[in-house]
Design an enzyme around this catalytic site. Sequence first.
Site, PDB file in Angstrom:
ATOM      1  N   GLU A 230      35.748  49.131  34.144  1.00 13.09           N
ATOM      2  CA  GLU A 230      36.221  49.702  35.400  1.00 13.09           C
ATOM      3  C   GLU A 230      37.299  50.749  35.125  1.00 13.09           C
ATOM      4  OE1 GLU A 230      36.908  47.062  38.651  1.00 13.09           O
ATOM      5  OE2 GLU A 230      35.438  45.598  37.953  1.00 13.09           O
TER       6      GLU A 230
ATOM      7  N   TRP B 133      30.787  36.900  43.906  1.00 17.01           N
ATOM      8  CA  TRP B 133      32.167  37.026  43.448  1.00 17.01           C
ATOM      9  C   TRP B 133      33.045  36.368  44.529  1.00 17.01           C
ATOM     10  CZ3 TRP B 133      34.672  38.083  39.134  1.00 17.01           C
ATOM     11  CH2 TRP B 133      36.055  38.258  39.211  1.00 17.01           C
TER      12      TRP B 133
ATOM     13  N   THR C 255      29.183  45.269  45.635  1.00 13.56           N
ATOM     14  CA  THR C 255      29.200  45.730  47.022  1.00 13.56           C
ATOM     15  C   THR C 255      30.154  44.886  47.862  1.00 13.56           C
ATOM     16  OG1 THR C 255      27.108  44.503  47.149  1.00 13.56           O
ATOM     17  CG2 THR C 255      26.979  46.902  47.174  1.00 13.56           C
ATOM     18  N   TYR C 256      31.429  45.061  47.569  1.00 15.16           N
ATOM     19  CA  TYR C 256      32.477  44.374  48.316  1.00 15.16           C
ATOM     20  C   TYR C 256      33.798  45.106  48.108  1.00 15.16           C
ATOM     21  CZ  TYR C 256      31.928  42.089  43.719  1.00 15.16           C
ATOM     22  OH  TYR C 256      31.700  41.830  42.391  1.00 15.16           O
TER      23      TYR C 256
END
Length: 471
Positions: free
Chosen positions: A261, A449, A325-326
Amino acid sequence: MSIHVVKQGESLYSISRRYDVSIDQIAAVNSLPANNLGRIVPGLALVIPLAEWAYTVQPGDSLYRIANRHGTTVARIIARNNIANPDRIQVGDSLVIPVRLYRVEAGDSLWSIAQRTDTSVDRIQALNNVQANRLQIGQRLLLPQPRKPITEVNAYSTELTEEGAQEIRELGNLLTYASPFAYVFNEQGKLNSINDEPLLRAIRETNTVPMMSITNFTASNPGTEVASTILGSPEKQQTLIQSIRDVARRKRYAGVNVDFENVAPADKENYNDFLRRLQEATANDDFFVSTAVAPKTSAEQKGVLYEAIDYPAHGEITDFVVLMTYEWGYRLGPPRAISPVDQIRRVLDYAVSVMPPEKLFLGFQIYARDWTLPFQKGDEAETFSVEEAVHRAIQYGVPIQYDEKAQSPYYRYRDEQGVEHEVWFEDARSAKAKFDLVTEYGLKGVSYWVLGYPFPENWELLDQMFRVRKK
């Protein structure tokens, strides 16, 4: 499956009567406070568990005929009754049949029942041999259970303890992969040491695939410089690859999930090269390579989270990709849905245009957030479980709202000090909306997650909607 959204004036007793299941059964699969089952609030979405129907085997019966007659499946009957040999049921045997039941109430019609229970009028009529104008108050109707597609499920866990291991054991039948998070690498390409043995034991006990997770960031370091140092040096890349292989062999991981990341845009091609080298180095190891990537909506999207993440390359090089996707509702940002479906759709529309959908996992966060109002820059939302979000709504007696665009529940309350709060969380409706995306886009599955936040209705719904592939 049936999802019931509580209306003003309803009680758990009336809801349990409607679906022919007990209050305790409803409480067991939903986030209801055990010490105060009498209190619910309007807008609360409840997953209705399957009821149980006692049945005595008749001459000419087979499990297929029995399942078809009750709108259920042979697999569910076998599992519920621990049947060792499905071909050897005997006339007179007593079976417990998991069924969906509905008790007709005043004002009901076949259309309204079908809408409420996610089925069709034709299927209700076929199963019950009932006419639309012949419903009677109190009449029990069998409801068809949905045909369950096969999907894969991954879950990350940061609880590298016996408590975390116990959660894996409890959920293991609904997991394809489980990933202890995480091995962090340094600028020399070496991985830190973590005690993941409790989780790995539980993963193997449940016939779940252990997936190693590596990352460059920590809570105090975004990891940009670490990633740049590794990706800029072929020698250090090889050191990291060898470190991954060594840990994987020693701890018997079946594959790796690479979560780089905050990678500098200039390191985009170097990141792709690293993934190619990793895939080539492990090609003979019966070892899969996957990545976790930020949620992009176009190739031109700017920002350190996105520019170095090459969706087409990841889709080509790796075995699968987890879309994170959060976090639209970020803990340091203003209150909003954490995983809004309208935004997830934008990500999926781009992702499936450049990557094979059957390689993609939809990321699904399973926690809630509570922001104080008015929001001011620098404020941090409290993060907790969906279970706690439901408890707070009940504690303060506030109705739950539902954002149709984001497909996400929320509510506001005022605490004992007079401070106003806004809570966004997940419920059965929002979970189903995400599961529907998995089916609609033909994705590989869903990736959670993160474990450690109780959300029992999610797991019940997942079990009712899908058959989870075990490897």
